[in-house]
Enzyme design. Structure first.
Site, PDB file in Angstrom:
ATOM      1  N   THR A   1       8.308  -6.060  35.910  1.00  0.00           N
ATOM      2  CA  THR A   1       8.216  -7.495  35.749  1.00  0.00           C
ATOM      3  C   THR A   1       6.459  -7.839  36.485  1.00  0.00           C
ATOM      4  O   THR A   1       6.121  -6.450  36.407  1.00  0.00           O
ATOM      5  CB  THR A   1       8.841  -7.336  37.513  1.00  0.00           C
ATOM      6  OG1 THR A   1       8.391  -8.614  37.901  1.00  0.00           O
ATOM      7  CG2 THR A   1       8.532  -6.822  38.167  1.00  0.00           C
ATOM      8  N   ASP A   2       5.880  -8.681  37.004  1.00  0.00           N
ATOM      9  CA  ASP A   2       4.802  -8.764  36.608  1.00  0.00           C
ATOM     10  C   ASP A   2       4.858  -8.318  38.677  1.00  0.00           C
ATOM     11  O   ASP A   2       3.522  -8.281  39.407  1.00  0.00           O
ATOM     12  CB  ASP A   2       3.870 -10.306  37.084  1.00  0.00           C
ATOM     13  CG  ASP A   2       4.564 -10.873  37.446  1.00  0.00           C
ATOM     14  OD1 ASP A   2       6.113 -10.848  38.374  1.00  0.00           O
ATOM     15  OD2 ASP A   2       4.410 -12.597  37.241  1.00  0.00           O
ATOM     16  N   GLU A   3       5.868  -8.112  39.218  1.00  0.00           N
ATOM     17  CA  GLU A   3       5.980  -7.593  40.798  1.00  0.00           C
ATOM     18  C   GLU A   3       5.292  -6.392  41.005  1.00  0.00           C
ATOM     19  O   GLU A   3       4.601  -6.143  42.287  1.00  0.00           O
ATOM     20  CB  GLU A   3       7.137  -7.901  41.050  1.00  0.00           C
ATOM     21  CG  GLU A   3       7.451  -9.134  40.846  1.00  0.00           C
ATOM     22  CD  GLU A   3       9.082 -10.268  42.006  1.00  0.00           C
ATOM     23  OE1 GLU A   3       8.801  -9.222  42.835  1.00  0.00           O
ATOM     24  OE2 GLU A   3       9.866 -10.921  42.049  1.00  0.00           O
TER      25      GLU A   3
ATOM     26  N   TYR B   1      12.576  -3.332  45.234  1.00  0.00           N
ATOM     27  CA  TYR B   1      12.955  -4.060  44.554  1.00  0.00           C
ATOM     28  C   TYR B   1      11.738  -3.451  43.161  1.00  0.00           C
ATOM     29  O   TYR B   1      11.889  -2.570  42.324  1.00  0.00           O
ATOM     30  CB  TYR B   1      13.240  -5.942  44.118  1.00  0.00           C
ATOM     31  CG  TYR B   1      12.748  -6.203  42.890  1.00  0.00           C
ATOM     32  CD1 TYR B   1      13.683  -6.217  41.711  1.00  0.00           C
ATOM     33  CD2 TYR B   1      11.937  -7.404  42.052  1.00  0.00           C
ATOM     34  CE1 TYR B   1      13.135  -6.050  40.290  1.00  0.00           C
ATOM     35  CE2 TYR B   1      11.571  -7.478  40.521  1.00  0.00           C
ATOM     36  CZ  TYR B   1      12.395  -7.493  40.268  1.00  0.00           C
ATOM     37  OH  TYR B   1      12.339  -7.262  38.435  1.00  0.00           O
TER      38      TYR B   1
ATOM     39  N   LYS C   1      11.058  -0.672  40.418  1.00  0.00           N
ATOM     40  CA  LYS C   1      10.720  -0.901  38.967  1.00  0.00           C
ATOM     41  C   LYS C   1       9.203  -0.437  38.507  1.00  0.00           C
ATOM     42  O   LYS C   1       9.307  -0.115  37.641  1.00  0.00           O
ATOM     43  CB  LYS C   1      10.074  -2.781  38.530  1.00  0.00           C
ATOM     44  CG  LYS C   1      11.653  -3.060  38.775  1.00  0.00           C
ATOM     45  CD  LYS C   1      12.380  -3.185  37.572  1.00  0.00           C
ATOM     46  CE  LYS C   1      11.741  -3.300  35.837  1.00  0.00           C
ATOM     47  NZ  LYS C   1      12.955  -3.374  35.860  1.00  0.00           N
TER      48      LYS C   1
ATOM     49  N   GLY D   1      22.519  -6.193  28.796  1.00  0.00           N
ATOM     50  CA  GLY D   1      22.375  -7.760  27.826  1.00  0.00           C
ATOM     51  C   GLY D   1      23.435  -8.517  28.550  1.00  0.00           C
ATOM     52  O   GLY D   1      23.795  -9.820  27.704  1.00  0.00           O
ATOM     53  N   ALA D   2      24.416  -8.352  29.488  1.00  0.00           N
ATOM     54  CA  ALA D   2      25.438  -9.190  30.058  1.00  0.00           C
ATOM     55  C   ALA D   2      24.373 -10.119  31.219  1.00  0.00           C
ATOM     56  O   ALA D   2      25.193 -10.999  31.775  1.00  0.00           O
ATOM     57  CB  ALA D   2      26.360  -8.961  30.184  1.00  0.00           C
ATOM     58  N   GLY D   3      23.095  -9.645  31.063  1.00  0.00           N
ATOM     59  CA  GLY D   3      22.195 -10.425  32.735  1.00  0.00           C
ATOM     60  C   GLY D   3      21.673 -12.000  32.044  1.00  0.00           C
ATOM     61  O   GLY D   3      21.751 -12.288  30.837  1.00  0.00           O
ATOM     62  N   PHE D   4      21.008 -12.195  33.060  1.00  0.00           N
ATOM     63  CA  PHE D   4      20.375 -13.472  32.388  1.00  0.00           C
ATOM     64  C   PHE D   4      19.160 -13.433  31.254  1.00  0.00           C
ATOM     65  O   PHE D   4      19.089 -13.478  30.031  1.00  0.00           O
ATOM     66  CB  PHE D   4      19.313 -13.549  33.777  1.00  0.00           C
ATOM     67  CG  PHE D   4      18.510 -14.992  32.909  1.00  0.00           C
ATOM     68  CD1 PHE D   4      18.772 -16.127  32.599  1.00  0.00           C
ATOM     69  CD2 PHE D   4      17.123 -15.440  33.995  1.00  0.00           C
ATOM     70  CE1 PHE D   4      17.669 -17.377  32.530  1.00  0.00           C
ATOM     71  CE2 PHE D   4      15.939 -16.064  33.313  1.00  0.00           C
ATOM     72  CZ  PHE D   4      16.205 -16.956  32.798  1.00  0.00           C
ATOM     73  N   ILE D   5      18.372 -12.498  31.669  1.00  0.00           N
ATOM     74  CA  ILE D   5      17.352 -12.501  30.056  1.00  0.00           C
ATOM     75  C   ILE D   5      18.085 -11.022  29.477  1.00  0.00           C
ATOM     76  O   ILE D   5      17.791 -11.152  28.547  1.00  0.00           O
ATOM     77  CB  ILE D   5      16.107 -11.466  30.644  1.00  0.00           C
ATOM     78  CG1 ILE D   5      15.380 -12.479  32.280  1.00  0.00           C
ATOM     79  CG2 ILE D   5      14.368 -10.627  29.860  1.00  0.00           C
ATOM     80  CD1 ILE D   5      14.302 -12.101  32.555  1.00  0.00           C
ATOM     81  N   GLY D   6      18.783 -10.137  30.027  1.00  0.00           N
ATOM     82  CA  GLY D   6      19.482  -9.408  28.375  1.00  0.00           C
ATOM     83  C   GLY D   6      20.267 -10.212  27.390  1.00  0.00           C
ATOM     84  O   GLY D   6      19.821  -9.910  26.726  1.00  0.00           O
TER      85      GLY D   6
END
Length: 353
Positions: A133-135, A158, A162, A8-13
């Site tokens: 992710t879509d990756e 990566y 995932k 939750g301290a990341g970009f999306i989170g």
């Protein structure tokens, strides 16, 4: 409603946490290891609100995860903790396997133990949302879109990590009955994006008059999703989505990398002009290994079943993003000075001959 948000301290989170705390009014526990990409400054806006708590811990630490469940007693888990940068996975795959695969396993087992002990009503209401992710789908040709039934075909360490975590979550739903949902999103952008990714790297390099590296010929295409639209989608999926289902989240904003860089340059020419066009800084560099040609999400299932729509298109979202970086040097300056200065990542060492 009590929600445990990993990463939750990341970009999306952090976008998810800010949305839950301010707009939803949920009680939130942010669980984050604070690696290089985790940043408490991402939570400054809500850090002192009474319905938000922060715990520095690693999802691979089974004792810490179990204690968080038993102490906080969440009604839901939104799992976003992950190593996420493809370039870093090329030269440091072990961290990705550890966090994304083993960390997800550890979290699932703790969630299963906690959930199994709940009373029937709480057990029925519990949700575990795994954000991916879509990756994992691999590379598209010039036509077509990724749907929820597209076979997995990951290309990088990566995306492989995932994909493995997605399979674990689905298996825990099928085998143990854990009430799970999975989301797969397209490329996010917006405020608080760590400067190693294409859009913030372009903005900050351009501001400093540095070269703007574009892999290959810049023709790789991504579907761009404004991060706050994604945050709204995730809460909607957890609240109203069908159990054991996958939902794709995309912005319907396909752009080639070179288009993205040129648009950013054009906005900077207007808002922070130099004596030359910022596009003069564009430099084509050797492509990264296994670089997928095109990603594009079909979000029809999310749009029709749950009535979700992105509020930002690429033109409005990218302008908001550039304006945010121009106004928030106090956020990004310490990262550029002390954590990541914009150097090339993911380069494979050439063997001596």
């Amino acid at each position: 409603m009590r929600i445990l948000v990993t990463g939750g301290a990341g970009f999306i989170g952090s976008a998810v946490v800010r949305h839950l705390v301010r707009e939803v009014g949920a009680e939130v526990l942010t669980f984050d290891k604070l690696t290089y990409a985790g940043n408490l400054a991402n939570l400054t806006e809500i850090g002192n609100l009474p319905n938000h708590q922060f715990l520095k811990a690693d999802i691979c630490d089974a004792d810490a995860v179990r204690e968080a469940f038993q102490t906080f007693r969440p009604d839901r888990v939104y799992h976003l903790a992950a190593e996420s940068h493809v370039d870093r996975s090329i030269t440091g795959a072990a961290d990705f396997v550890q966090t994304n695969v083993l960390g997800t396993f550890t979290l699932l087992e703790a969630a299963r133990g906690y959930w199994s002990g709940l009373d029937p009503a709480a057990k029925a209401a519990f949700r575990f949302l795994h954000v991916s992710t879509d990756e994992v789908y691999g590379s598209l040709g010039p036509d077509g879109l990724f749907t929820e039934t597209t076979p997995y075909d990951p290309s990088s360490p990566y995306s492989a990590s995932k994909a493995a975590s997605d399979h674990l979550v689905v298996a825990w739903g099928r085998t143990y009955g854990l009430p799970v949902l999975v989301s797969n999103c397209s490329n996010n952008y917006g405020p608080y994006h760590f400067p190693e990714k294409l859009i913030p790297l372009t903005i900050l390099n351009a501001l400093h008059g540095k070269k703007l590296p574009v892999y290959g010929n810049g023709s790789n295409i991504r579907d761009w999703l404004y991060v706050e639209d994604h945050a709204r989608a995730l809460h909607l999926i957890a609240s109203e989505g069908r159990l054991n289902e996958t939902y794709n989240v995309g912005g319907r904003n396909e752009r080639s990398n070179i288009e993205v860089v040129r648009v950013v340059c054009g906005i900077l020419d207007e808002l922070a002009p130099k004596s030359f066009p910022h596009s003069d800084l564009i430099t084509f560099v050797a492509d990264r290994p296994g670089h997928d040609a095109r990603y594009a999400i079909d979000a029809t299932k999310l749009e029709t079943e749950l009535n979700w729509r992105a509020q930002e298109n690429f033109e409005t979202g990218i302008r908001k993003t550039v304006e945010w970086y121009l106004a928030n040097e106090a956020w990004w300056r310490p990262l550029r000075d002390k954590v990541y200065a914009g150097e090339r990542l993911g380069l494979l060492a050439t063997a001596d001959r």
